[in-house]
Design an enzyme around this catalytic site. Sequence first.
Site, PDB file in Angstrom:
ATOM      1  N   ARG A 175      -3.220   3.326  -3.525  1.00 17.12           N
ATOM      2  CA  ARG A 175      -2.339   2.390  -4.252  1.00 17.12           C
ATOM      3  C   ARG A 175      -1.934   2.923  -5.631  1.00 17.12           C
ATOM      4  NH1 ARG A 175      -2.820  -2.980  -2.191  1.00 17.12           N
ATOM      5  NH2 ARG A 175      -2.716  -2.645   0.036  1.00 17.12           N
ATOM      6  N   ARG A 179       1.648  -1.978  -8.549  1.00 13.50           N
ATOM      7  CA  ARG A 179       1.878  -2.877  -9.679  1.00 13.50           C
ATOM      8  C   ARG A 179       1.211  -2.468 -10.982  1.00 13.50           C
ATOM      9  NH1 ARG A 179       0.295  -8.237  -6.774  1.00 13.50           N
ATOM     10  NH2 ARG A 179      -1.156  -6.712  -5.925  1.00 13.50           N
ATOM     11  N   ARG A 188      10.523  -2.983  -8.704  1.00  9.59           N
ATOM     12  CA  ARG A 188      10.158  -4.161  -7.913  1.00  9.59           C
ATOM     13  C   ARG A 188      10.914  -5.404  -8.382  1.00  9.59           C
ATOM     14  NH1 ARG A 188       9.040  -7.622  -5.291  1.00  9.59           N
ATOM     15  NH2 ARG A 188       7.124  -8.296  -4.280  1.00  9.59           N
ATOM     16  N   ASP A 224       3.946   0.029   3.840  1.00  8.00           N
ATOM     17  CA  ASP A 224       2.789  -0.845   3.982  1.00  8.00           C
ATOM     18  C   ASP A 224       2.240  -0.654   5.385  1.00  8.00           C
ATOM     19  OD1 ASP A 224       1.454  -3.251   2.365  1.00  8.00           O
ATOM     20  OD2 ASP A 224       1.343  -3.665   4.491  1.00  8.00           O
ATOM     21  N   TYR A 299      -4.939  -8.675  11.074  1.00  6.13           N
ATOM     22  CA  TYR A 299      -3.788  -9.390  10.478  1.00  6.13           C
ATOM     23  C   TYR A 299      -3.012 -10.143  11.556  1.00  6.13           C
ATOM     24  CZ  TYR A 299      -4.341  -7.155   5.917  1.00  6.13           C
ATOM     25  OH  TYR A 299      -4.817  -6.762   4.700  1.00  6.13           O
TER      26      TYR A 299
END
Length: 499
Positions: A175, A179, A188, A224, A299
């Site tokens: 990652r 962010r 973003r 992702d 998921y």
Amino acid sequence: MQEAHQRCRRGLDVSFVDRRQCREPSTGEHRPVSLKRPQLGSEVGDLRIPAREEHQQARRGPGTEADDPAAGTRERHRGGGADCWNLSVPTCSDDATTDPGKRESTDLPPVATTGPAYGARRMACDQAVRSVDVVQAPSRAHSAAIDSSPASAQPSLLAAYRGQPTDHVPVWFMRQAGRSLPEYRAVRATATLMEITHIPELAAEVTLQPVRRYGVDAAILFSDIVSPLEAIGVDVEIHPGVGPVIASPVRSAGDLRMLRDFEPAEDAPWLAEAVHLTVAELDVPLIGFAGGPFTIASYLIEGGPSKVQARTKALMLSDPLTWGRLLERLSEIAIASLTAQVRAGAQAVQLFDSWIGSLAPDHYERHVLPVVRRLFERLSELSVPRTYFGVGTAHLLELMAQGGPDVVGLDWRVPLDIARARLPGSVALQGNLDPVACLAPWDVLETEVLDVLRRAPDRGYVFNLGHGVLPETSPEMMSRVVELVHGYRREQALAEHER
Ligand code: CP3
């Protein structure tokens, strides 16, 4: 304004126009927009997504791709052929971004500036990124050292993954694009996560950001683990602060129908394109990745992130046949995605099976390991190093190695020296600083990094965090970590430690 609302109604995000325009006319409140995949041939804000035929036509391009799969793409981006994106960004009058010569005068670090169309496509995000003060890694001196070292004919990341000596410990962060970086947040703010992944220029831009800033030894493609599902039509959305959310979870054998074959060239043409654009700009390897079958299954079955994976385990234990078929399908999807990424230029792959740690060893061995073993066997045909990563896997390490990866990625719960003693010498290690340590003051963080390095093997090792960079992490701290890892000399440090 009216146009933006129409786009909202068509299920398209309007972020390229202006998020603020997507308001409920009566209340003035921001209207939640369903972030559906932009349809091929449609428009997202001022970007037009090419229709499939246009994409294929453009991919045929002027160059032959038989010998070099990237040739057509690179040629096209030099302005030598038809471009598949018909784009106009009328609000942007600054031609600095379309003119490679003028770009130098901007404070944006040089990136792929190949052809006017490419520059134009990047305008929206360029403008956003330019407002951010991006610090670049100090002169990438370590890569010069790599090139001149006889011990490292190949990039240090690949040498370490293959158990060979390197002149410095290679480092990258899970990652690393995300962010924690203001330049990522700037992009973003102009596009949803799925839009970034669907627009190769944006995907390449955010993939390159941490490499520029930190001087890490690898890039990892911005995408992702659920992107392939979305590409085959599964209704999945990524909710900030939550993770992937599946509208109609898998609950029975019949639901497996939603998992058709993934054909990246048809279903996700942006994937190879993003890889091409990224590797053209990189002087370190690009890592391709996919979600592990168990993690994706969880998921799909839970409908989103879950702590105990109750439904997932219930299906696994009560209906092993359906479970086996589900995992096989997900394994095929991962193989297709990783193969496409490697063919396009990725030089290593990582399988994120993040949530396998929730399984008892016996359950993992019986219900997951056979599929993982076949998956890694198939990936060996790609001839690139293959990493297998999971969180909370102290009880599974030996079994993970039996799956056949070249590298096992560890979280912080197992000290590296102990992991080394437990795993076969042929398996390289990656990890395992606790990401939370990066939130501590520098002297604390430094001690933690040095402790990881001291426990690390002297070859067959890549420094990383034990899981992803936390969004609140200061990029300055990560720069210092990279500097510390690159400057670390094992013998010297061990001698000093003993004194
Ligand atoms: O964290 C895990 O291990 C869970 C499984 C997982 C997810 N995505 C689900 C998810 C993994 C391993 C990924 C991979 C991923 N996602 C990558 C590649 C790996 C790497 O090391 O870089 C990348 C680049 C992403 C992109 C991504 N997904 C970002 C930047 C975010 C944050 C949200 C945003 O809008 O920017 C996500 C969302 C996401 N995917 C979450 C999870 C659990 C977290 C949700 C959140 O905290 O917002």
